[in-house]
Design an enzyme around this catalytic site. Structure first.
Site, PDB file in Angstrom:
ATOM      1  N   GLN A 172      21.311 -31.584   9.860  1.00 23.18           N
ATOM      2  CA  GLN A 172      22.247 -30.495  10.155  1.00 23.18           C
ATOM      3  C   GLN A 172      22.638 -29.737   8.883  1.00 23.18           C
ATOM      4  O   GLN A 172      23.439 -28.805   8.936  1.00 23.18           O
ATOM      5  CB  GLN A 172      23.505 -31.042  10.842  1.00 23.18           C
ATOM      6  CG  GLN A 172      23.238 -31.722  12.179  1.00 23.18           C
ATOM      7  CD  GLN A 172      22.909 -30.754  13.313  1.00 23.18           C
ATOM      8  OE1 GLN A 172      23.102 -29.544  13.207  1.00 23.18           O
ATOM      9  NE2 GLN A 172      22.397 -31.274  14.406  1.00 23.18           N
ATOM     10  N   SER A 188      14.620 -31.541  10.309  1.00 26.96           N
ATOM     11  CA  SER A 188      13.949 -31.211  11.566  1.00 26.96           C
ATOM     12  C   SER A 188      13.890 -29.687  11.719  1.00 26.96           C
ATOM     13  O   SER A 188      14.912 -29.018  11.605  1.00 26.96           O
ATOM     14  CB  SER A 188      14.773 -31.808  12.716  1.00 26.96           C
ATOM     15  OG  SER A 188      14.159 -31.555  13.944  1.00 26.96           O
ATOM     16  N   HIS A 190      13.554 -27.675  14.252  1.00 31.95           N
ATOM     17  CA  HIS A 190      14.227 -26.961  15.356  1.00 31.95           C
ATOM     18  C   HIS A 190      15.729 -26.817  15.154  1.00 31.95           C
ATOM     19  O   HIS A 190      16.404 -26.165  15.956  1.00 31.95           O
ATOM     20  CB  HIS A 190      13.886 -27.596  16.704  1.00 31.95           C
ATOM     21  CG  HIS A 190      14.562 -28.896  17.022  1.00 31.95           C
ATOM     22  ND1 HIS A 190      15.651 -28.969  17.848  1.00 31.95           N
ATOM     23  CD2 HIS A 190      14.296 -30.166  16.652  1.00 31.95           C
ATOM     24  CE1 HIS A 190      16.011 -30.251  17.980  1.00 31.95           C
ATOM     25  NE2 HIS A 190      15.210 -30.985  17.253  1.00 31.95           N
ATOM     26  N   CYS A 308      23.167 -35.922  22.642  1.00 31.74           N
ATOM     27  CA  CYS A 308      22.635 -37.230  23.055  1.00 31.74           C
ATOM     28  C   CYS A 308      23.716 -38.024  23.771  1.00 31.74           C
ATOM     29  O   CYS A 308      23.483 -38.584  24.825  1.00 31.74           O
ATOM     30  CB  CYS A 308      22.166 -38.034  21.850  1.00 31.74           C
ATOM     31  SG  CYS A 308      21.304 -37.054  20.658  1.00 31.74           S
TER      32      CYS A 308
HETATM   33  N1  PLP Z   1      19.898 -36.464  12.936  1.00 29.40           N
HETATM   34  C1  PLP Z   1      20.801 -35.566  13.335  1.00 29.40           C
HETATM   35  C2  PLP Z   1      22.074 -35.416  12.552  1.00 29.40           C
HETATM   36  C3  PLP Z   1      20.561 -34.766  14.447  1.00 29.40           C
HETATM   37  O1  PLP Z   1      21.475 -33.876  14.832  1.00 29.40           O
HETATM   38  C4  PLP Z   1      19.343 -34.935  15.152  1.00 29.40           C
HETATM   39  C5  PLP Z   1      19.090 -34.167  16.389  1.00 29.40           C
HETATM   40  O2  PLP Z   1      19.917 -34.087  17.275  1.00 29.40           O
HETATM   41  C6  PLP Z   1      18.425 -35.874  14.701  1.00 29.40           C
HETATM   42  C7  PLP Z   1      18.731 -36.630  13.588  1.00 29.40           C
HETATM   43  C8  PLP Z   1      17.100 -36.066  15.381  1.00 29.40           C
HETATM   44  O3  PLP Z   1      16.278 -34.956  15.149  1.00 29.40           O
HETATM   45  P1  PLP Z   1      14.918 -34.723  15.983  1.00 29.40           P
HETATM   46  O4  PLP Z   1      15.302 -33.956  17.189  1.00 29.40           O
HETATM   47  O5  PLP Z   1      14.024 -33.912  15.092  1.00 29.40           O
HETATM   48  O6  PLP Z   1      14.347 -36.045  16.254  1.00 29.40           O
END
Ligand code: PLP
Length: 361
Positions: A172, A188, A190, A308
Site C-alpha cells: 500500500q 503488487s 494492481h 479480505c
Molecule cells: N499486503 C497488503 C497490505 C495488501 O493490501 C494486499 C492486498 O490486498 C496484499 C498484501 C496482497 O496483495 P496481492 O493481491 O498482490 O496478493
C-alpha cells in the site's frame, strides 16, 4: 457507480493498458515471444521485461534486485518461506496488523511466531523488545485497513541490530510514498494502477533466498515460470507513472482527504490522524451496522474493514489490535480514493453514505 475502494484494487491506468496491448497482439505481430527464448522474438520480449524491471526497480531503494511474482502474496511467501530455512529455528516477529499474506504465512512456518503489538493509532513502537535470537522481523509500511504509516526505517535498524532479516510489505506504499529500507520488500501492481496478476519481491544484494517455485530457473532461479511480457510491461508503465506523479498524486489525495474529513465530520477516525496515507479514510459511527449500510449503498463501492476481512466475514484483526471493541469494529467503514477520484464523486458518495447511516437511527 462511485468507486471508493482503492485499497482493494485500483483501476488500470490507460498508460499501463497501452503498454500491455502490444504484447497481446496476434500471430502476425511477432509480439508473442517467450522472453526466455534465445531467438529474436524471445529477445524482443526479454528486452521489454527488462525495461519493465528497471522501471519497477526505480520505486525501491538502491542495492537490490526485482524478482517478478504472480502477486504480492506470492512475493511475501517467497520472502518468509525462502529465508526461513536459512534462519531455521529462530523466532519470527510480525506486527499485529500485518495482512493475512504475512500473518498466516508466518504462522504456517515451523518457527515460533511473536506478534508485535501496536498502539491505538496502529504504530509499532520502534523501541519494542524483540524476541531473543529473532531471525526475521516483518512490519508493513502502510496499513491496508487504516492507512497508518509505520516508522519502518527505525524498525529496520532495530531488526539489523538484533541480527534479524527485515521483511516489509510495501503493497500500500509503492508508488504513493518512497519505499523504506528493508531486506526483502513485496509490492503488487494492481495497487498502483497496474494489472492484476503480477507483483514483485525486491531482494537486497547479499540476502540468501531459496525459491518456492522450481523449474526452468527463471528470475535467477528464484521464481521459475515463463514471465508475461504484457503483465511486466503493464507493471513497469504503472511504476514509471506512479514514480513521475508521486507528488501530484499525493497532493490530489490530500485535497480529497481534507474534503472527506469535512464531509464525515460526525464520524470517528480509525488510525493515525497525520502519519498516514491520506487516500485511506477508515471511520466509525456508534451503533452502525456496516453490512446493512453496504447492501443499502448500491451505487457506492466501499469496504467494511479490509476487503479480505469483509469477504470472509472475519472480524478485522487490525481494528481489534488498535483497541476497538467488536461493535466499534462492526460500525467501521473504509473509503479509499486516489488518482481518478474527483471531489464531486466524494461529495455525492458522502451524501448517500450519511443518509443511509442516518436511516439506521
Ligand atoms: N499486503 C497488503 C497490505 C495488501 O493490501 C494486499 C492486498 O490486498 C496484499 C498484501 C496482497 O496483495 P496481492 O493481491 O498482490 O496478493
Amino acid at each position: 457507480m462511485i468507486y471508493l475502494d482503492y485499497q482493494a484494487t485500483t483501476p488500470l491506468a490507460p498508460e499501463a493498458r497501452e503498454a500491455m496491448l502490444r504484447w497481446l497482439d496476434g500471430p502476425e505481430s511477432g509480439n508473442f515471444g517467450n522472453p526466455h527464448s534465445a531467438h529474436r522474438l524471445g529477445r524482443q520480449a526479454e528486452a521489454a521485461v527488462e525495461v519493465a524491471r528497471e522501471r519497477v526497480a526505480a520505486l525501491f531503494p538502491p542495492g537490490g534486485r526485482v524478482v517478478f511474482t504472480g502477486s504480492a502474496t506470492e512475493a511475501l511467501n517467497l520472502a518468509l518461506r525462502g529465508c526461513a530455512p536459512v534462519r531455521a529455528g529462530r523466532p519470527i516477529a510480525v506486527s499485529a496488523i500485518e495482512h493475512a499474506a504475512v500473518l498466516d504465512t508466518a504462522r504456517d512456518l515451523p518457527a515460533e511466531t511473536f506478534i508485535l503489538p501496536v498502539d491505538s493509532a496502529g504504530l509499532v513502537d520502534p523501541d519494542i523488545a524483540l524476541p531473543d535470537e529473532v531471525g526475521v522481523v516483518a512490519v508493513m509500511q502502510v496499513n491496508n485497513e487504516i492507512g497508518t504509516i509505520q516508522r519502518v526505517g527505525e524498525l529496520y535498524s532495530r531488526a539489523k541490530a538484533a541480527g534479524a532479516l527485515f521483511v516489509c510489505d510495501a503493497v500500500q506504499a509503492a508508488g504513493k510514498v518512497p519505499i523504506a529500507e528493508a531486506d526483502l520488500i513485496a509490492i503488487s501492481a494492481h495497487k498502483f494502477y497496474g494489472p492484476k496478476g503480477i507483483g514483485a519481491l525486491w531482494v537486497r544484494d547479499g540476502v540468501d533466498l531459496r525459491p518456492l517455485i522450481t523449474g526452468g530457473g527463471q528470475e535467477h532461479g528464484l521464481r521459475s515460470g515463463t514471465l508475461s511480457p504484457a503483465l511486466c510491461s503493464g507493471m513497469g508503465a504503472a511504476a514509471q507513472l506512479a514514480f513521475d506523479r508521486m507528488e501530484a498524486d499525493a497532493a490530489h489525495v490530500g485535497t480529497l482527504w481534507n474534503r472527506a474529513r469535512e464531509l464525515f465530520a460526525d464520524w470517528q477516525l480509525n488510525g493515525h490522524a497525520e502519519q498516514r496515507w491520506k487516500g485511506n479514510l477508515n471511520i466509525r459511527r456508534e451503533g452502525l451496522d456496516v453490512s446493512r449500510l453496504i447492501s443499502d449503498l448500491r451505487q457506492v463501492m466501499i469496504s467494511a474493514g479490509s476487503a479480505c476481512a469483509s469477504g470472509s466475514g472475519r472480524p478485522s484483526h487490525v481494528l481489534a489490535a488498535i483497541g476497538l471493541r467488536p461493535d466499534q469494529s462492526r460500525g467501521s467503514i473504509r473509503l479509499g480514493f486516489g488518482r481518478y477520484t474527483i471531489v464531486e464523486q466524494l461529495e455525492a458518495a458522502a451524501e448517500m453514505i450519511n443518509h443511509a447511516a442516518a436511516q439506521q437511527g
